[in-house]
Design an enzyme around this catalytic site. Structure first.
Site, PDB file in Angstrom:
ATOM      1  N   ASN A   1       0.807  -1.227   0.000  1.00  0.00           N
ATOM      2  CA  ASN A   1       0.000   0.000   0.000  1.00  0.00           C
ATOM      3  C   ASN A   1       0.843   1.281   0.000  1.00  0.00           C
ATOM      4  OD1 ASN A   1      -2.554  -1.312  -0.034  1.00  0.00           O
ATOM      5  ND2 ASN A   1      -2.356  -1.716   2.158  1.00  0.00           N
TER       6      ASN A   1
ATOM      7  N   ASP B   1      -1.829  -7.441 -10.713  1.00  0.00           N
ATOM      8  CA  ASP B   1      -3.148  -6.886 -10.434  1.00  0.00           C
ATOM      9  C   ASP B   1      -3.210  -6.210  -9.070  1.00  0.00           C
ATOM     10  OD1 ASP B   1      -4.072  -7.733 -12.882  1.00  0.00           O
ATOM     11  OD2 ASP B   1      -4.815  -9.649 -12.122  1.00  0.00           O
TER      12      ASP B   1
ATOM     13  N   GLY C   1       3.571  -9.148 -12.869  1.00  0.00           N
ATOM     14  CA  GLY C   1       3.102  -9.892 -11.714  1.00  0.00           C
ATOM     15  C   GLY C   1       2.869 -11.357 -12.038  1.00  0.00           C
TER      16      GLY C   1
ATOM     17  N   THR D   1      -0.146 -12.715 -11.821  1.00  0.00           N
ATOM     18  CA  THR D   1      -1.370 -12.663 -12.629  1.00  0.00           C
ATOM     19  C   THR D   1      -1.542 -11.231 -13.125  1.00  0.00           C
ATOM     20  OG1 THR D   1      -2.742 -12.200 -10.678  1.00  0.00           O
ATOM     21  CG2 THR D   1      -2.509 -14.510 -11.342  1.00  0.00           C
TER      22      THR D   1
ATOM     23  N   ARG E   1       0.315 -21.726  -5.690  1.00  0.00           N
ATOM     24  CA  ARG E   1      -0.612 -21.901  -4.564  1.00  0.00           C
ATOM     25  C   ARG E   1      -2.074 -21.850  -5.018  1.00  0.00           C
ATOM     26  NH1 ARG E   1       1.137 -16.505  -4.189  1.00  0.00           N
ATOM     27  NH2 ARG E   1      -0.487 -14.934  -3.823  1.00  0.00           N
TER      28      ARG E   1
ATOM     29  N   ASP F   1     -11.031  -8.817  -6.492  1.00  0.00           N
ATOM     30  CA  ASP F   1      -9.819  -8.596  -7.298  1.00  0.00           C
ATOM     31  C   ASP F   1      -8.569  -9.115  -6.592  1.00  0.00           C
ATOM     32  OD1 ASP F   1     -11.552  -7.365  -8.989  1.00  0.00           O
ATOM     33  OD2 ASP F   1     -10.667  -5.369  -8.873  1.00  0.00           O
TER      34      ASP F   1
END
Length: 563
Positions: free
Chosen positions: A185, A209, A251, A253, A322, A512
């Site tokens: 963040n 994402d 990333g 994904t 995972r 998300d």
């Protein structure tokens, strides 16, 4: 064809061959001169002429720069290198045009073509006129704020930016302030409080994402705060963001990048930023008891996808693998959850999730954005219908294996069509997919449809609705009253539908890729709240420029020159 005036036209040299080069306000085109082609091959057919012609849209030119001696093409055999050296001595003045070239499906690269001139004055004229035309393209960014996540995916975000993206930004004369994030963040908090947004034409995130979500939340929150909008009000009309967001995929994904560009290639994404593409996107605001939780642009998933994410958090050390492990475990568990889903269907003219009308570049559905007057009329009509007790809300109570809301197709390399192939990026709706309790085999059949061309909604236990708002209330047997809530729902407004209380033993929402803390949620689609540096997925026919041979019907220019 509409005849367009040439701004400049000259006979130049390209790789030892004489070519005629023409520039209009929309196209740069070049072709071998008739003399050089007839000398080598005699009679020239139309197809051969086309093969020796090339055209580039002005909007897809990255830069036009004077060629330095060490930039000349020295590739090829020794003989060709010697010939190139002799040619450069005869024609020492040259300029290089860097432009977008499409390679594999939806993938772009930056190609260079170098034109040689006999005199410096002509070379400088071409550079000046071409750059004057590029300067008129006001949609192109000049200054960017870049956030790099050095920890996401395979931890190669910094290397991808420095080696593949930054050189192209410099070539296009784009300045960039780069911040390498140091914690979760970091980008969100910096955008919310510290960033001077007036300095920039856009914000770029290098990562997956999750990194995009940070930038989204920071930018949207900052805009609402600056405009005095309370995000905790579910019915608040949020202020759209003027700054575009760019995504450089790095990333594990990259669903959002794949769904808006068609590939997860960082060079392609960088070129979309450079040429100044703009793709509007809807954003779902998610609330619980009139308290803002998160924004979503791709998937809100309860049940199966919520359980997969929850389980995967325990094995983060496995990396992307995972999700596969947790998916198998969740499938074998075959949990289902009881609850009440209430939704406000979209208007009839918004299409249907099963109409097979895919959202593509220049999508006519997404371009038909309701005006403020239209939205006001819809709001007035809604208030009137609420007073009449016929608000238009639909209410379903059942046992669900999965509840998914797809604001975009959610396509990815593993699922080329996505969860909802006909979902649109910017039409002000989300596709609500309800998978009721069924056998494990039936649910497997539904999941397999995500990876092939079959209709994944063609099952008796699956239903899909295009909606503008929805809310979900988990339901427990201990809370059931003698009166069936389906028979007499309290449909007095968006918030009141979601006001019931609940207990434990329910799933979590996957928003998300982040877990929401509450299961009872209210969701409202904010139409075209943000814009990306993208143009949507191009169809093959959209990529084809008109026949380059027809461009020579351009009106002659008074600036024409001949070597």
């Amino acid at each position: 064809m509409e005849v367009r005036a040439r701004l400049l036209s000259s006979k130049l040299f390209l790789k030892h061959r004489q070519v005629e080069v023409a520039l209009s306000r929309s196209v740069l085109a070049w072709k071998e001169t008739e003399r050089s082609r007839t000398r080598s091959s005699g009679i020239i057919s139309n197809s051969a002429a086309a093969a020796h012609s090339r055209a580039v849209q002005l909007g897809e030119i990255v830069a036009v720069l004077k060629t330095r001696g060490d930039d000349r093409d020295n590739t090829g055999t020794r003989r060709s290198w010697q010939k190139a050296k002799q040619h450069s001595q005869l024609y020492p003045h040259a300029f290089t045009v860097s432009y977008v070239r499409r390679t594999r499906r939806h993938q772009w690269c930056c190609s260079d073509v170098t034109f040689h001139c006999a005199n410096e004055e002509l070379c400088e004229q071409w550079i000046q006129v071409a750059n004057e035309q590029l300067a008129l393209l006001t949609n192109r960014p000049k200054s960017l704020l870049v956030y790099i996540n050095p920890f996401g995916g395979k931890q190669c975000g910094k290397r991808i930016y420095e080696q593949k993206v930054a050189p192209m930004f410099r070539r296009a004369s784009i300045s960039a302030d780069v911040i390498v994030t140091e914690r979760a963040n970091h980008a969100r908090d910096h955008l919310k409080t510290e960033a001077n947004l007036d300095k920039y034409d856009g914000v770029v995130c290098v990562g997956g994402d999750g990194m995009f979500s940070e930038v989204l939340h920071g930018l949207v929150t900052r805009i609402q705060t600056d405009n005095g909008v309370d995000q905790n009000q579910p019915d608040a009309e949020l202020v759209p963001c003027s700054l575009r967001i760019g995504i450089i995929p790095a990333g594990s994904t990259d669903c959002i990048c794949f769904g808006t560009v068609g590939t997860n290639d960082p060079v392609t994404s960088a070129l979309h930023i450079i040429v100044g593409d703009s793709q509007p996107m809807d954003v779902c605001s998610v609330h619980h008891d009139d308290i803002f939780l998160r924004y979503s642009v791709s998937l809100l998933g309860y049940g199966f996808y919520g359980d997969v994410l929850t389980d995967s958090e325990r094995t983060r050390w496995l990396g992307p693998a995972r999700y596969d492990l947790s998916g198998v475990k969740t499938f074998l568990s075959h949990n289902y959850y009881e609850g009440t889903i209430s939704f406000l269907p979209a208007e009839n003219n918004m299409g249907d999730p099963r109409d097979k009308l895919q959202c593509r570049s220049g999508c006519r559905v997404c371009q038909h954005k309701p005006s403020k007057d239209t939205r006001w009329e819809m709001s007035q009509e809604k208030e009137k219908s609420d007073k009449d007790g016929s608000s238009g809300w639909s209410v379903i109570r059942a046992e669900f294996i999965a509840i998914n809301a797809a604001s975009m197709s959610c396509a990815c390399p593993r699922s080329p069509k996505g969860l909802s192939p006909a979902a649109h990026l910017a039409d002000g709706t989300t596709d609500l997919i309800l998978v009721r309790k069924c056998s494990r085999l039936d649910f497997l059949r539904h999941l397999v449809r995500h990876t092939n061309k079959g209709d994944q909604f063609d099952h008796s236990f699956v239903e899909v609705h295009r909606v503008r708002k929805f809310c979900f209330q988990p339901w427990h047997h201990e809370l059931v009253s003698l009166e069936d809530p389906i028979e007499s729902p309290k449909k007095t407004g968006f918030s009141s539908i979601c006001s019931a209380q609940t207990t434990s033993n329910y799933s979590s929402w996957n928003c998300d890729g982040e877990i929401l803390p509450d299961a009872a949620i209210q969701v409202s689609v904010q139409c075209q709240l943000i814009r990306l540096f993208a143009r949507g997925i191009e169809e093959q026919q959209q990529c084809l420029l008109e026949d380059p041979c027809t461009l020579w019907a351009l009106e002659p220019s008074t600036h024409s020159s001949v070597d």
